[in-house]
Design a protein around this motif. Structure first.
Motif, PDB file in Angstrom:
ATOM      1  N   ARG A 286       0.810  -1.217   0.000  1.00 38.34           N
ATOM      2  CA  ARG A 286       0.000   0.000   0.000  1.00 38.34           C
ATOM      3  C   ARG A 286       0.847   1.273   0.000  1.00 38.34           C
ATOM      4  NH1 ARG A 286      -1.070   1.955   5.381  1.00 38.34           N
ATOM      5  NH2 ARG A 286      -0.040   0.692   6.976  1.00 38.34           N
ATOM      6  N   PHE A 287       2.161   1.138   0.193  1.00 42.48           N
ATOM      7  CA  PHE A 287       3.046   2.291   0.122  1.00 42.48           C
ATOM      8  C   PHE A 287       3.715   2.421  -1.253  1.00 42.48           C
ATOM      9  CE2 PHE A 287       2.536   2.542   4.612  1.00 42.48           C
ATOM     10  CZ  PHE A 287       2.860   3.853   4.955  1.00 42.48           C
ATOM     11  N   ALA A 288       3.259   1.633  -2.228  1.00 49.55           N
ATOM     12  CA  ALA A 288       3.873   1.683  -3.558  1.00 49.55           C
ATOM     13  C   ALA A 288       3.787   3.082  -4.157  1.00 49.55           C
ATOM     14  CB  ALA A 288       3.211   0.662  -4.476  1.00 49.55           C
ATOM     15  N   GLY A 289       2.645   3.708  -4.046  1.00 52.97           N
ATOM     16  CA  GLY A 289       2.499   5.060  -4.569  1.00 52.97           C
ATOM     17  C   GLY A 289       3.360   6.063  -3.830  1.00 52.97           C
ATOM     18  N   PHE A 290       3.476   5.891  -2.533  1.00 56.27           N
ATOM     19  CA  PHE A 290       4.280   6.785  -1.699  1.00 56.27           C
ATOM     20  C   PHE A 290       5.737   6.781  -2.131  1.00 56.27           C
ATOM     21  CE2 PHE A 290       6.814   7.517   2.208  1.00 56.27           C
ATOM     22  CZ  PHE A 290       6.327   8.779   2.561  1.00 56.27           C
ATOM     23  N   MET A 291       6.218   5.651  -2.676  1.00 57.55           N
ATOM     24  CA  MET A 291       7.614   5.547  -3.081  1.00 57.55           C
ATOM     25  C   MET A 291       7.959   6.506  -4.211  1.00 57.55           C
ATOM     26  SD  MET A 291       8.714   3.399  -0.911  1.00 57.55           S
ATOM     27  CE  MET A 291      10.372   3.139  -1.526  1.00 57.55           C
ATOM     28  N   GLY A 292       6.943   7.023  -4.910  1.00 65.63           N
ATOM     29  CA  GLY A 292       7.187   8.005  -5.963  1.00 65.63           C
ATOM     30  C   GLY A 292       7.719   9.325  -5.440  1.00 65.63           C
TER      31      GLY A 292
END
Length: 324
Positions: A291-297
């Protein structure tokens, strides 16, 4: 050759095999002053620096800073792959400098950030606009592996020492579990550095040979050469597995440190594999955080392709010391 007395700083980057020494004016390395010495030819750093000073016409530096491939504790450095111990008294005696400092080589790379020619920076993953004083992360991949945050505070830049290359290697799937077991059998402990380093790439190649029941060895340099030429499919597979594990580890470190100022990969192996990171799955592994995949951007990633960045960082650190 003559240099004005008490004008330049002496900076050195001490690796396991070679020591590079140069003069610096402020944060800039003085053209034509970089010299390389083979460590095996000298009993210790003091003799290397004395030789350099003689080679530069008896230069008398106002300050000196050395970056060391090993831990620094209470002003004393012990090299990981060389039987040298370095302290400030040794550095003062060798250089006659008024101000001296000793850094871990990765700390020196951290102090170089912001002072590298943009032409020597390769973008791997873009990120949003960077706010002033945002935390950064420097990750060293070469003979070993290490990483450290870089904080720009009101009182100056801080690059805390670290030895995170000796933390446990993460495991995402059955193949990586077998790789950890392979590394553990050979070295007793599955550390990050056992895979993410020059020797680590060689172990990954050997592991894939064992997996295929066709054991073979190859040097890291030969693996990268074959990977670029496409002459050895196993070399390509080894570089891909290496890249994906690197992405995972860098992503983990980014969640720990939150480097909104970006992640910079440094070191000889980082430079060698940089052209392949995009094609070999670095981005997907870096962002594979559920769920933190987008945050990694939020975290840009680049590779510093300046082989002398540690010298620049040592010079920058001396400037900061003079300003405090």
């Amino acid at each position: 050759m003559g240099h004005p007395k008490n004008t330049y700083a002496l900076v050195a980057d001490i690796g396991g095999t070679n020591t590079r020494v140069a003069l610096a004016s402020g944060r800039q390395i003085v053209d034509g002053t970089i010299r390389r010495y083979r460590n095996v030819d000298y009993p210790g750093l003091e003799s290397v620096l004395r030789q350099y000073i003689a080679d530069e016409g008896g230069v008398d530096p106002v300050a000196a800073c050395v970056a060391v491939a090993g831990p620094v504790h209470d002003g004393t450095a012990t090299l990981t792959n060389l039987d040298w111990t370095i302290d400030k008294d040794t550095l003062r005696r060798a250089t006659n400098a008024e101000t001296v400092a000793i850094l871990n080589d990765l700390q020196a790379q951290g102090h170089a950030l912001g002072y590298i020619d943009p032409g020597n920076i390769r973008s791997i993953l873009p990120g949003p606009a960077i706010r002033p004083n945002a935390a950064r992360l420097v990750v060293g991949i070469g003979t070993g592996f290490n990483a450290a945050p870089v904080f720009d505070l009101e009182q100056g830049r801080i690059v805390p020492p670290s030895e995170c290359g000796h933390a446990n290697l993460p495991i995402r799937n059955e193949m990586e579990l077998r790789l950890c077991q392979f590394v553990s059998t050979a070295h007793g402990f599955p550390a990050v550095e056992d895979v993410l380093s020059g020797r680590g790439l060689e172990r990954v190649y050997a592991f894939l040979g064992q997996e295929a029941d066709d054991p073979q060895d190859a040097s890291a340099q030969d693996i990268m050469t074959a990977c670029s030429s496409g002459t050895d499919p196993r070399a390509v597979d080894a570089a891909k597995l290496f890249t994906q594990i690197l992405g995972t580890v860098c992503g983990n470190l980014s969640l720990i440190q939150l480097p909104f100022g970006g992640v910079s990969l440094v070191g000889g192996v980082a430079r060698a594999i940089a052209p392949h990171l995009s094609d070999f799955g670095f981005a997907d592994a870096f962002r594979d955080k559920g769920r933190f995949a987008g945050f990694m951007g939020n975290f840009a990633v680049d590779v510093i392709e300046d082989d002398y960045a540690a010298l620049t960082g040592s010079a920058a650190h001396l400037v900061a010391l003079a300003d405090t």
